[in-house]
Motif scaffolding. Structure first.
Motif, PDB file in Angstrom:
ATOM      1  N   ALA A 133       0.837  -1.202   0.000  1.00  0.00           N
ATOM      2  CA  ALA A 133       0.000   0.000   0.000  1.00  0.00           C
ATOM      3  C   ALA A 133       0.871   1.251   0.000  1.00  0.00           C
ATOM      4  O   ALA A 133       0.576   2.221  -0.720  1.00  0.00           O
ATOM      5  CB  ALA A 133      -0.925  -0.013   1.216  1.00  0.00           C
ATOM      6  N   ARG A 134       1.941   1.254   0.770  1.00  0.00           N
ATOM      7  CA  ARG A 134       2.845   2.412   0.811  1.00  0.00           C
ATOM      8  C   ARG A 134       3.569   2.590  -0.521  1.00  0.00           C
ATOM      9  O   ARG A 134       3.774   3.723  -0.980  1.00  0.00           O
ATOM     10  CB  ARG A 134       3.857   2.247   1.943  1.00  0.00           C
ATOM     11  CG  ARG A 134       3.251   2.324   3.317  1.00  0.00           C
ATOM     12  CD  ARG A 134       4.317   2.182   4.400  1.00  0.00           C
ATOM     13  NE  ARG A 134       3.668   1.962   5.670  1.00  0.00           N
ATOM     14  CZ  ARG A 134       3.841   0.913   6.448  1.00  0.00           C
ATOM     15  NH1 ARG A 134       4.700  -0.032   6.117  1.00  0.00           N
ATOM     16  NH2 ARG A 134       3.189   0.798   7.581  1.00  0.00           N
ATOM     17  N   ILE A 135       3.967   1.481  -1.120  1.00  0.00           N
ATOM     18  CA  ILE A 135       4.665   1.545  -2.414  1.00  0.00           C
ATOM     19  C   ILE A 135       3.737   2.103  -3.482  1.00  0.00           C
ATOM     20  O   ILE A 135       4.102   3.028  -4.215  1.00  0.00           O
ATOM     21  CB  ILE A 135       5.202   0.154  -2.821  1.00  0.00           C
ATOM     22  CG1 ILE A 135       6.354  -0.268  -1.897  1.00  0.00           C
ATOM     23  CG2 ILE A 135       5.643   0.143  -4.285  1.00  0.00           C
ATOM     24  CD1 ILE A 135       6.738  -1.734  -2.007  1.00  0.00           C
ATOM     25  N   ILE A 136       2.535   1.556  -3.570  1.00  0.00           N
ATOM     26  CA  ILE A 136       1.579   2.000  -4.592  1.00  0.00           C
ATOM     27  C   ILE A 136       1.286   3.501  -4.446  1.00  0.00           C
ATOM     28  O   ILE A 136       1.222   4.225  -5.435  1.00  0.00           O
ATOM     29  CB  ILE A 136       0.289   1.155  -4.550  1.00  0.00           C
ATOM     30  CG1 ILE A 136       0.599  -0.259  -5.055  1.00  0.00           C
ATOM     31  CG2 ILE A 136      -0.834   1.801  -5.361  1.00  0.00           C
ATOM     32  CD1 ILE A 136      -0.517  -1.260  -4.870  1.00  0.00           C
ATOM     33  N   ALA A 137       1.162   3.957  -3.211  1.00  0.00           N
ATOM     34  CA  ALA A 137       0.901   5.380  -2.979  1.00  0.00           C
ATOM     35  C   ALA A 137       2.065   6.256  -3.440  1.00  0.00           C
ATOM     36  O   ALA A 137       1.859   7.425  -3.782  1.00  0.00           O
ATOM     37  CB  ALA A 137       0.620   5.615  -1.493  1.00  0.00           C
ATOM     38  N   ALA A 138       3.280   5.696  -3.471  1.00  0.00           N
ATOM     39  CA  ALA A 138       4.469   6.482  -3.827  1.00  0.00           C
ATOM     40  C   ALA A 138       4.843   6.396  -5.304  1.00  0.00           C
ATOM     41  O   ALA A 138       5.716   7.143  -5.753  1.00  0.00           O
ATOM     42  CB  ALA A 138       5.650   6.017  -2.973  1.00  0.00           C
TER      43      ALA A 138
END
Length: 156
Positions: A58-63
């Motif tokens: 989730a953090r990767i996709i947001a970045a």
């Protein structure tokens, strides 16, 4: 051209940050290079590897920058020579693509994140420490650009 590296993990040893910064400044004006650290999910206390990778996903996709060509680093990805990576870089530049490379966490990445990628790339058949993967990727991207620029950094 914009190149973003998303790397799960924080607080790398000084030599890692120094080496990445050194190669990044060599790109010059033609490539805007950015390394973004993604906070790893703590394991234990009821958080297993799958839950941790999902939280990191989730953090990767947001970045991931909008409309970026997504490349994930994975031991099962394709192996390229420096010249082949240079060819990819030339194609991405010609298409006007921004490129985003992802270095996963200690447990890897979810299958869903790997499926989102347009390319799965292997830096080595051996397992690398995360800091070393950052340095190696940045150096190879610089080398690929130096090949395109006919710079003597790369020798065949």
């Amino acid at each position: 051209m914009n190149i973003t590296v998303l790397a799960v993990g924080v607080k790398m040893p000084h030599w890692v940050n120094e080496a990445v910064a050194d190669y990044a400044k060599r790109f010059g004006r033609q490539i805007q290079f950015q390394l973004k650290e993604i906070k790893p999910e703590k394991r234990g206390a009821g958080v297993n590897a799958a839950q941790g990778m999902a939280a990191e996903e989730a953090r990767i996709i947001a970045a991931i920058p909008n409309h970026a060509f997504l490349v994930v680093l994975d031991e099962r990805g394709i192996a390229m020579t420096s010249a082949e990576l240079s060819g990819c870089l030339k194609q991405w530049q010609g298409n006007g693509d921004s490129v985003c490379f992802v270095i996963g966490g200690a447990d890897g990445m979810t299958a869903a994140l790997k499926q989102r990628a347009k390319l799965m790339l292997r830096l080595s058949s051996m397992t690398l420490p995360h800091g070393m993967a950052r340095v190696l990727l940045t150096e190879q991207l610089y080398r690929a650009q130096s090949i395109l620029d006919n710079h003597p950094y790369h020798r065949e």
